[in-house]
Design a protein around this motif. Sequence first.
Motif, PDB file in Angstrom:
ATOM      1  N   VAL A 137      -7.114 -61.895 -22.532  1.00  0.00           N
ATOM      2  CA  VAL A 137      -7.184 -60.732 -21.960  1.00  0.00           C
ATOM      3  C   VAL A 137      -5.815 -60.568 -21.230  1.00  0.00           C
ATOM      4  N   GLU A 157      -3.051 -56.911 -20.016  1.00  0.00           N
ATOM      5  CA  GLU A 157      -3.070 -55.559 -19.328  1.00  0.00           C
ATOM      6  C   GLU A 157      -2.029 -54.721 -20.071  1.00  0.00           C
ATOM      7  N   PHE A 172       0.516 -60.838 -20.142  1.00  0.00           N
ATOM      8  CA  PHE A 172      -0.857 -61.362 -20.281  1.00  0.00           C
ATOM      9  C   PHE A 172      -0.227 -62.937 -19.928  1.00  0.00           C
ATOM     10  N   SER A 184      -5.281 -50.593 -18.438  1.00  0.00           N
ATOM     11  CA  SER A 184      -6.611 -50.997 -18.689  1.00  0.00           C
ATOM     12  C   SER A 184      -6.344 -52.631 -19.359  1.00  0.00           C
ATOM     13  N   GLN A 185      -7.432 -53.384 -19.161  1.00  0.00           N
ATOM     14  CA  GLN A 185      -7.391 -54.638 -19.585  1.00  0.00           C
ATOM     15  C   GLN A 185      -7.750 -54.370 -21.296  1.00  0.00           C
ATOM     16  N   VAL A 186      -6.899 -55.326 -21.921  1.00  0.00           N
ATOM     17  CA  VAL A 186      -7.001 -55.400 -23.442  1.00  0.00           C
ATOM     18  C   VAL A 186      -7.365 -56.507 -23.993  1.00  0.00           C
ATOM     19  N   VAL A 187      -7.911 -56.636 -25.048  1.00  0.00           N
ATOM     20  CA  VAL A 187      -8.228 -57.919 -26.014  1.00  0.00           C
ATOM     21  C   VAL A 187      -7.026 -58.419 -26.768  1.00  0.00           C
ATOM     22  N   LEU A 227     -11.265 -53.334 -22.888  1.00  0.00           N
ATOM     23  CA  LEU A 227     -12.290 -53.839 -22.036  1.00  0.00           C
ATOM     24  C   LEU A 227     -12.745 -52.912 -21.141  1.00  0.00           C
ATOM     25  N   THR A 267     -13.996 -51.181 -17.946  1.00  0.00           N
ATOM     26  CA  THR A 267     -14.263 -51.663 -16.550  1.00  0.00           C
ATOM     27  C   THR A 267     -13.962 -50.387 -15.656  1.00  0.00           C
ATOM     28  N   SER A 312     -10.135 -49.953 -13.831  1.00  0.00           N
ATOM     29  CA  SER A 312      -9.036 -50.485 -14.482  1.00  0.00           C
ATOM     30  C   SER A 312      -7.586 -49.665 -14.253  1.00  0.00           C
TER      31      SER A 312
END
Length: 165
Positions: free
Chosen positions: A30, A32, A47, A71-74, A91, A93, A96
């Motif tokens: 995870v 950003e 990351f 935003s948080q990213v996978v 993700l 949230t 974010s």
Amino acid sequence: MSGRDPIVEEAAAAADLMRSLSVGGPGIVVGEMIGLMNEGRTALVLFSGQEGTAGVPARSVVDLHASHIGSQVVLVFEGGAVGKPIIMGLLRTGDSWPLGGRPGQVEADVDGERLIVSAREQLVLRCGKASITLTKAGKVVIQGTYMLSRSTGVNLIKGGAVQIN
């Protein structure tokens, strides 16, 4: 054809892809999204485990927009290489966005026949010294160093009052 359900086939193919992308590397991480570059075509991500502290360019399998910054990213990594992140998704949230407020959104509606661009307060179309400004109150301002109005039919000028010079 194997006779298996197409959804099962797709899931198996996705799992194979995930395994091939993260072999020998950090796997799924995870991170950003901190920005966009190359006119929005390339995302910048941070990351844990990355080399250095600068944003790392990342490819993406999802559409990304300026509103996704923060935003948080996978992330997965091509061939397990930490320097080759691929954004698999965002993700969800509630908190974010790191700044006080999200940037204003401009909506565009494109159907192949016409383009509608909408803004809440003001819309400006600018090229060099020329601009067309539309305001929420209904005001239209056209500015330029040279203006030409041509018509093969009637060229009308109407208004509650018309002032020339």
